[in-house]
Write an enzyme that holds these catalytic residues in place. Structure first.
Site, short mmCIF file in Angstrom:
data_model
loop_
_atom_site.label_atom_id
_atom_site.label_comp_id
_atom_site.label_asym_id
_atom_site.label_seq_id
_atom_site.Cartn_x
_atom_site.Cartn_y
_atom_site.Cartn_z
N GLU A 1 62.96 41.85 106.17
CA GLU A 1 62.21 42.71 107.08
C GLU A 1 62.69 42.37 108.48
OE1 GLU A 1 60.51 45.21 106.40
OE2 GLU A 1 60.26 44.87 104.26
N CYS B 1 57.05 43.99 115.36
CA CYS B 1 58.15 44.79 114.81
C CYS B 1 57.72 46.24 114.70
CB CYS B 1 58.56 44.25 113.46
SG CYS B 1 57.16 44.03 112.37
P1 NAD Z 1 65.16 35.32 114.30
O1 NAD Z 1 66.02 36.16 113.44
O2 NAD Z 1 65.75 34.65 115.46
O3 NAD Z 1 64.51 34.16 113.43
C1 NAD Z 1 63.77 34.43 112.26
C2 NAD Z 1 63.81 33.19 111.38
O4 NAD Z 1 65.15 32.99 110.93
C3 NAD Z 1 63.40 31.90 112.10
O5 NAD Z 1 62.68 31.08 111.20
C4 NAD Z 1 64.74 31.28 112.44
O6 NAD Z 1 64.69 29.89 112.60
C5 NAD Z 1 65.56 31.67 111.22
N1 NAD Z 1 67.00 31.65 111.44
C6 NAD Z 1 67.68 31.80 112.62
N2 NAD Z 1 69.00 31.71 112.40
C7 NAD Z 1 69.17 31.50 111.08
C8 NAD Z 1 70.31 31.32 110.24
N3 NAD Z 1 71.56 31.35 110.73
N4 NAD Z 1 70.13 31.13 108.93
C9 NAD Z 1 68.88 31.14 108.41
N5 NAD Z 1 67.76 31.27 109.14
C10 NAD Z 1 67.90 31.46 110.47
O7 NAD Z 1 63.90 36.23 114.71
P2 NAD Z 1 62.69 35.82 115.68
O8 NAD Z 1 63.21 35.88 117.09
O9 NAD Z 1 62.03 34.58 115.20
O10 NAD Z 1 61.67 37.01 115.43
C11 NAD Z 1 61.73 38.24 116.08
C12 NAD Z 1 62.33 39.27 115.17
O11 NAD Z 1 61.58 39.39 113.96
C13 NAD Z 1 62.31 40.65 115.78
O12 NAD Z 1 63.55 41.28 115.56
C14 NAD Z 1 61.23 41.37 114.99
O13 NAD Z 1 61.35 42.76 114.93
C15 NAD Z 1 61.36 40.75 113.66
N6 NAD Z 1 60.13 40.95 112.89
C16 NAD Z 1 60.16 41.87 111.86
C17 NAD Z 1 59.03 42.11 111.12
C18 NAD Z 1 59.05 43.10 109.98
O14 NAD Z 1 58.23 42.98 109.09
N7 NAD Z 1 59.95 44.06 109.98
C19 NAD Z 1 57.85 41.42 111.40
C20 NAD Z 1 57.84 40.51 112.45
C21 NAD Z 1 59.02 40.28 113.18
#
Ligand code: NAD
Length: 480
Positions: free
Chosen positions: A249, A283
């Site tokens: 997501e 999101c």
């Molecule tokens: P992010 O992608 O930076 O991080 C998300 C998670 O992934 C964190 O736990 C992070 O530590 C981990 N991560 C980062 N790099 C990684 C890697 N290389 N390998 C594995 N894991 C890794 O996102 P964020 O800044 O924490 O959150 C904001 C984003 O989340 C926005 O784009 C938002 O739209 C999205 N979001 C989507 C939904 C949905 O249901 N569609 C809901 C909430 C947030």
């Protein structure tokens, strides 16, 4: 290393890691919620091994045990919603009411999936071969890794952990490093439910170390991720190598259409709620407001007036409606987008500046841009802040085409009194969720949630649809 460390939970034990991070409130940088252990790669492996060993025990657990465990977690979250909601507001920056609401909602996810435990029915079929009977039943998918973002630290975890456990899977959970307190608290509650050691594991740490190890592991069976598109792409590529089932997501660029025949007050309410509540860090936020020409000027004037009345400030302060931005980096990024949009010709109608509060934190006034075009960068990228842009269009057809002209597809909304346009919109909006006369943000907990295009990948989350991700189907042939 500080002595009062909140530790990782691996194989039923609380373990320190290779380092710690301080959990600093974005609403008041003098408010430190604690120091949280950072797992190293070896500990991630240990957690995966523990989950693999526990998997064979947990998948044979009785339905009654799983039901009781999930109910108890839900009960405790709901009973402690005020206390945990306050903690969540301090660590994420959203308002107290939003924090309490999120904890309550998290409890509801556990209750809902407690009920789903008891609703796991199979199917039978006659065979084309005489004397043979066929059964179709669902079995646990196996060890599930869960990676969550910072914006809904408790709810996103809950809507993944609850179905994972309900359908008989062991879990390795990695929360976002900016918000470990909610994850740790949820883990502490789960740790008191008598689960077999290793059934549930918490590994806090960075995406680069902990997340990277999880997504490349051939020993997990499924991975549920919520976060940005860039990270999601890495997750999909890494899990595909090992044929690990994955569910993503990701971001979005949701739009709310306001048609000439809209109830103006409702339109302004929905725009305000969808664009700015949760500091726009949802999101499902309505970052594009697509408005037809006949109502445009009245809508913009009314919205500017309401934005001016919004109270921005410390999330725990009475009457505050918009809390803090998650951190300095995100705040600076929001401000850069404001500058870029102006340079591209968008007109800043109100807000958009950093503001100071009594406590030092990351605050900005909600911003509204007018005279924007859908091809401007501000309308293409997911900004993830309290910034909305009005796009003026001639009619419904242009509004719909503009709404669908994006690489994202999570939610879409329309405000209209026309059954004709509402019905058409429900079918033609290229998103996973569609809202009619409702804000683009705000969904229920018992129905599927997800998007299309770059917003989602893999099976849907939530509701009964979640079982498609958390189970595998087995077809059995029997000659009695
Ligand atoms: P992010 O992608 O930076 O991080 C998300 C998670 O992934 C964190 O736990 C992070 O530590 C981990 N991560 C980062 N790099 C990684 C890697 N290389 N390998 C594995 N894991 C890794 O996102 P964020 O800044 O924490 O959150 C904001 C984003 O989340 C926005 O784009 C938002 O739209 C999205 N979001 C989507 C939904 C949905 O249901 N569609 C809901 C909430 C947030």
């Amino acid at each position: 290393m500080p002595s009062d460390i909140f530790r990782n939970y691996i194989n039923g034990e609380w373990l320190t890691g290779s380092a710690t991070v301080a959990n600093v409130s974005p609403a008041n940088i003098a408010d430190v919620l604690g120091h949280f252990a950072q797992a190293d790669a070896a500990q991630v492996e240990q957690a995966i091994e523990a989950a693999s060993a526990a998997q064979v025990v947990w998948e044979r657990s009785g339905l009654e045990q799983r039901y009781q465990v999930l109910m108890a977690i839900g009960d405790e979250l709901i009973a402690r919603k005020a206390e945990l909601g306050e903690q969540l507001a301090r660590e994420e920056g959203k308002t107290l009411a939003e924090g309490i609401g999120e904890v309550y909602r998290s409890g509801q996810f556990f209750h809902y999936y407690a009920a789903e435990v008891l609703r796991q029915m199979g199917e039978t079929a006659d065979s084309v071969r005489p004397g043979v009977e066929i059964e179709m039943r669902r079995e646990p998918v196996g060890v599930v890794a869960i990676i969550t973002p910072w914006n809904f630290p408790m709810a996103t975890a809950a809507w993944k952990i609850a179905p994972a456990l309900a359908f008989g899977n062991a879990v390795v959970f990695k929360p976002a490093n900016a918000v470990p307190a909610s994850a740790w608290t949820l883990t502490e509650i789960i740790s008191r439910q008598g689960l077999p050691a290793g059934t549930f594991n918490l590994v806090m740490g960075s995406g680069a170390i902990v997340g990277d190890r999880l997504i490349h592991s051939p020993k997990i069976n499924a991975l549920s991720f919520t976060g940005s598109v860039d990270t999601g792409r890495k997750v999909a590529a890494a899990t595909a190598v090992n044929f690990v089932r994955c569910q993503l997501e990701m971001g979005s660029k949701n739009a709310l259409i306001v048609l000439d025949d809209a109830d103006l007050e409702l339109a302004v309410d929905c725009a305000l709620n969808g664009a700015f509540f949760g500091t726009g860090q949802k999101c499902t936020a309505s970052s594009r407001l697509i408005v037809t020409a006949g109502v445009h000027d009245r809508f913009v004037a009314a919205l500017i007036e309401r934005i001016g009345q919004l109270k921005v400030g410390h999330p725990l302060r009475e009457g505050v409606q918009i809390g803090a931005v998650i951190d300095e980096k995100q705040l600076n990024q929001n401000l850069r987008y404001i500058q870029q949009a102006q340079a591209d010709g968008a007109r800043l109608a109100c807000g958009g500046e950093r503001i100071s509060e009594e406590q030092e934190g990351f605050y900005m006034r909600p911003a509204l841009f007018v005279d924007t075009r859908n091809d401007m960068q501000i309308n293409r990228d997911e900004v993830f802040g309290p910034i909305a842009c009005v796009i003026k269009v001639a009619d419904y057809e242009e509004a719909l085409a503009t709404l669908n002209d994006t690489r994202f597809g999570l939610t879409a909304g329309i405000i209209t009194q026309s059954l004709k346009y509402a019905s058409d919109f429900k079918r033609r909006a290229k998103t996973g969720c569609v809202m009619v006369n409702l804000p683009t943000a705000g969904t229920d907990y018992h129905v599927p949630f997800g998007g299309r295009k770059d917003s989602s990948f893999g099976p849907r989350e939530q509701g009964q649809y979640a079982r498609d991700f958390y189970t595998v189907v087995k077809t059995t042939y029997v000659r009695p």
